[in-house]
Design a protein around this motif. Structure first.
Motif, short mmCIF file in Angstrom:
data_model
loop_
_atom_site.label_atom_id
_atom_site.label_comp_id
_atom_site.label_asym_id
_atom_site.label_seq_id
_atom_site.Cartn_x
_atom_site.Cartn_y
_atom_site.Cartn_z
N ALA A 41 0.83 -1.21 0.00
CA ALA A 41 0.00 0.00 0.00
C ALA A 41 0.87 1.26 0.00
O ALA A 41 0.56 2.24 -0.70
CB ALA A 41 -0.93 0.00 1.21
N ARG A 42 1.96 1.22 0.77
CA ARG A 42 2.86 2.38 0.78
C ARG A 42 3.50 2.61 -0.58
O ARG A 42 3.62 3.76 -1.05
CB ARG A 42 3.98 2.17 1.81
N ALA A 71 -5.53 4.44 -3.93
CA ALA A 71 -5.30 3.78 -2.65
C ALA A 71 -6.39 2.76 -2.36
O ALA A 71 -7.52 2.89 -2.84
CB ALA A 71 -5.29 4.82 -1.53
N LEU A 120 -0.05 6.50 6.10
CA LEU A 120 -1.03 6.34 5.03
C LEU A 120 -2.32 7.07 5.40
O LEU A 120 -2.63 7.23 6.58
CB LEU A 120 -1.33 4.86 4.81
N THR A 155 -1.48 5.33 10.20
CA THR A 155 -2.53 5.86 9.34
C THR A 155 -3.09 7.15 9.92
O THR A 155 -3.20 7.30 11.15
CB THR A 155 -3.68 4.84 9.16
N GLN A 187 -9.37 1.00 -0.29
CA GLN A 187 -10.41 1.55 0.58
C GLN A 187 -10.07 1.30 2.04
O GLN A 187 -10.42 2.10 2.91
CB GLN A 187 -11.75 0.89 0.26
N THR A 196 -5.11 5.77 4.28
CA THR A 196 -6.05 4.66 4.19
C THR A 196 -6.53 4.21 5.56
O THR A 196 -5.72 4.02 6.47
CB THR A 196 -5.38 3.46 3.49
N ALA A 204 0.98 4.03 -3.01
CA ALA A 204 0.75 5.44 -2.71
C ALA A 204 1.89 6.30 -3.22
O ALA A 204 1.68 7.40 -3.75
CB ALA A 204 0.58 5.63 -1.20
#
Length: 253
Positions: free
Chosen positions: A104-105, A114, A188, A215, A116, A190, A108
């Motif tokens: 995910a990082r 990104a 993040l 986050t 959900q 997210t 991004a």
């Protein structure tokens, strides 16, 4: 999505939100068979198949987590481009939680859509000592930990022929964990749901709660009775947590 890297365990690919699942160390895509079938039929549930196991047995497994993350992120980026606008989330258990988070990082950092939500299970938040205690693990130490965690059938680990097949992937995954170094960065945006067993010998509830620091979005901590593989005893509850968490970010009810 590339069939080399992703597996479906439902009869059809749903046209609803997509959930991409990352296995634990030594694990394979089939670890998510039951969860995939417990989720709503319109979800498109994909499980990542790392090299070096099952039908990818002849491929060299990754021994560096950064390289594994880069490969998975590249495959996911292609899927996002081919299916723009579809909401998606990432679910990872144990080592898979770390791979999902770093994926995910990386996405991004590349400016890609990104997820959900991130669902991070059975893993403490990364920090200064992230992989240090795995660096001196030999095969005996790896097998002792796997036996203690209880996620692998004991008969499998005591069968020399089967052990010869599963040990290379286990060895590689623990080497990847041992070489992992946390690189601080912006949290993040997210939302994150963390899931943990209250008797997990690998991560305490307090350690799992430290994911909150990673986050700036919503954070939810779900604690279940059981050990590292609490999921096996709480399949319906885990599926409900995933369903609620993913649909909360899509505007679908």
């Amino acid at each position: 999505m590339n069939s080399t890297w992703f597996r479906r365990f439902t009869t059809v690919a749903g046209n609803g939100p997509r959930l991409v699942c990352f296995p634990h160390a030594g694990g394979s895509a089939t670890a998510y068979t039951q969860l995939a079938r417990a989720l709503p039929a319109d979800f498109d549930v994909l499980a990542v198949q790392y090299p070096g196991r099952q039908d990818r047995y002849l491929e060299e497994p990754f021994t560096a987590l950064e390289a594994l993350v880069g490969a998975v992120a590249g495959e996911l980026a292609g899927g996002l481009a081919a299916d723009p606008g579809r909401p998606y989330a990432l679910f990872g258990h144990s080592m898979g939680a770390l791979v999902a988070f770093e994926t995910a990082r990386l996405l991004a950092g590349r400016g890609l859509p990104a997820p959900q939500r991130l669902f991070l299970s059975g893993r403490d938040a990364p920090g200064a000592r992230s992989g240090a205690h795995y660096r001196d693990y030999d095969d005996d130490a790896v097998l002792a930990e796997v036996r203690g965690l209880g996620g692998t059938d004991r008969a499998t680990l005591e069968n020399p022929e089967i052990l010869e097949m599963v040990l290379p992937a286990l060895r590689a995954d623990y080497r990847a964990l041992g070489g992992y170094e946390w690189r601080p960065g912006e949290p993040l945006a997210t939302p994150v749901t963390v899931l943990v067993g209250d008797g997990d010998p690998v991560v305490t509830v307090e350690e799992a709660a430290r994911w909150r620091e990673h986050t700036s979005g919503a954070f939810d901590l779900r604690v279940f009775s059981g050990g590292h593989f609490y999921l096996n005893d709480h399949l319906d509850a885990v599926a409900a947590a995933v369903t609620g968490g993913l649909l909360a970010g899509t505007g679908v009810s």
